[in-house]
Design a protein around this motif. Structure first.
Motif, PDB file in Angstrom:
ATOM      1  N   GLN A 184       1.163  -1.001   0.092  1.00 46.31           N
ATOM      2  CA  GLN A 184      -0.108   0.038   0.098  1.00 46.31           C
ATOM      3  C   GLN A 184       1.173   1.074   0.220  1.00 46.31           C
ATOM      4  O   GLN A 184       1.797   0.920   0.997  1.00 46.31           O
ATOM      5  N   PRO A 283      -7.347  -3.226  -2.520  1.00 49.62           N
ATOM      6  CA  PRO A 283      -8.416  -3.422  -1.715  1.00 49.62           C
ATOM      7  C   PRO A 283      -9.749  -2.887  -2.671  1.00 49.62           C
ATOM      8  O   PRO A 283      -9.462  -1.967  -3.085  1.00 49.62           O
ATOM      9  N   ASN A 300     -10.483  -9.424   0.507  1.00 51.63           N
ATOM     10  CA  ASN A 300     -10.138  -8.171  -0.084  1.00 51.63           C
ATOM     11  C   ASN A 300     -11.071  -7.391  -1.009  1.00 51.63           C
ATOM     12  O   ASN A 300     -11.243  -5.666  -1.327  1.00 51.63           O
ATOM     13  N   LEU A 326      -2.911  -5.118   3.737  1.00 52.29           N
ATOM     14  CA  LEU A 326      -2.902  -5.968   2.815  1.00 52.29           C
ATOM     15  C   LEU A 326      -1.882  -7.493   3.214  1.00 52.29           C
ATOM     16  O   LEU A 326      -1.177  -7.579   2.897  1.00 52.29           O
ATOM     17  N   ILE A 331      -3.938 -12.204  -1.722  1.00 46.84           N
ATOM     18  CA  ILE A 331      -4.122 -11.051  -3.831  1.00 46.84           C
ATOM     19  C   ILE A 331      -3.525 -12.292  -4.416  1.00 46.84           C
ATOM     20  O   ILE A 331      -4.575 -11.883  -5.409  1.00 46.84           O
TER      21      ILE A 331
END
Length: 357
Positions: A184, A283, A300, A326, A331
């Protein structure tokens, strides 16, 4: 085979839609099939369109009153006269009727339903409702409708199309053009695509940003749009937590400086942008409309009740909190699902199989 892709599309940038068609064109060419295009006349002069013109035929069609304009029917008829077309694939509804009326009987026809037709129908004028009812009436023969949303496919069933003539066909995205984000950015940046103020929830984002501005939060909601979005935000009382931005050619430049994607629309087809944002690793705060519920299988993605500003504010606070980090494994799982179910390769393969049936 000779395939005509006729598209009510003339945006400044190619986006995922044109990238998808170009990948399809390449795969068809490898099998010995030729693609030609017809776009809305607003595409004329655009850089992406000029590149397509360098390798294949491109025609242009008017947008105004296209469903009933004699000139549009004449131009469509001329396309068939100049080319031996085996398959015509019409995107974004506007040219469905003209192409179907003018196509020779031996031409296979696909209508690709990308847009939230139920929303447009309910909010449309009486004339538009009549035209849509005619378009999707039982009189439409030998046409296969591909719908990116099960909801909108079901809706056209209610206004005349037989269920056997509609197939759910989710969008595919070009994952090669998306750069992945695994960390992020430090700023509290939220991204919203606001091409249509009401449908995309720009007004909801504004109300949420007003709360944060009044309470001295350090955050920014960037609304990417065109004239409609710009005029709306300029008409509202200014606050420091929301801003208007023009579209850019490199979508990754937007995703890279964003903490969270706001997908708070009131109606959708199947959103390219939602899939892209998930694939990057961002997200997503997502409205719980039926068209978005396919995203429940992804990590997310945080659903909010449709049109609920308080819920949007709460989820934005959560994203800004130190509690949200995260998860790289999540992911990667998301990316695997997208590559298997929503990749451009899968989309092209499935469509070419339909063309050959």
């Amino acid at each position: 085979m000779n395939i005509l892709q006729i598209c009510a599309y003339g945006a400044e940038y190619p986006g995922n839609f044109i990238n998808t068609l170009e990948q399809l064109e390449k795969k068809l060419l490898k099998e010995g099939h030729k693609t030609i295009y017809a776009f809305a006349n607003t595409a004329k002069g655009k850089e992406w369109c000029k590149k397509i013109q360098q390798r294949t035929k491109v025609y242009f069609l008017p947008v105004a009153k296209a469903r009933i304009s004699p000139n549009v029917y004449k131009l469509c008829k001329n396309i068939f006269k100049e080319n031996k077309i085996d398959i015509v694939h019409s995107h974004f509804e506007l040219y469905d009727m003209p192409i179907s009326v003018t196509a020779p009987k031996d031409v296979k026809i696909f209508w690709h339903l990308h847009d939230p037709i139920e929303e447009y129908y309910k909010n449309g004028s009486m004339l538009k409702k009549i035209l849509w009812s005619i378009q999707y009436s039982k009189s439409r023969k030998n046409i296969k409708i591909l719908s990116v949303s099960e909801k909108h496919g079901n809706f056209v069933n209610t206004i005349g199309v037989g269920k056997k003539d509609v197939e759910y066909f989710p969008n595919g995205i070009d994952t090669n053009r998306i750069e992945m984000i695994d960390e992020q950015v430090p700023e509290n940046q939220f991204l919203l695509f606001g091409w249509e103020v009401y449908r995309k929830g720009v007004d909801l984002a504004y109300e949420a940003s007003k709360y944060f501005s009044q309470n001295n939060y350090n955050l920014q909601v960037e609304c990417i749009g065109k004239d409609e979005c710009k005029k709306y935000l300029e008409s509202k009382e200014k606050n420091n937590c929301i801003s208007y931005k023009e579209p850019v050619s490199d979508i990754n430049s937007l995703y890279k400086k964003t903490n969270c994607f706001l997908h708070i629309s009131r109606a959708e087809g199947l959103s390219y942008a939602l899939l892209e944002a998930i694939y990057t690793g961002l997200p997503v705060i997502c409205s719980d409309i039926e068209e978005n519920l396919f995203a429940e299988e992804f990590e997310n993605v945080f659903f909010i009740k449709n049109e609920n500003v308080e819920d949007i504010i709460d989820k934005m606070k959560f994203i800004m909190s130190k509690n949200f980090i995260l998860d790289k494994e999540k992911i990667q799982n998301n990316r695997k699902i997208i590559e298997e179910k929503y990749s451009i390769d899968s989309w092209c393969k499935n469509l070419i199989n339909l063309y050959k049936m």
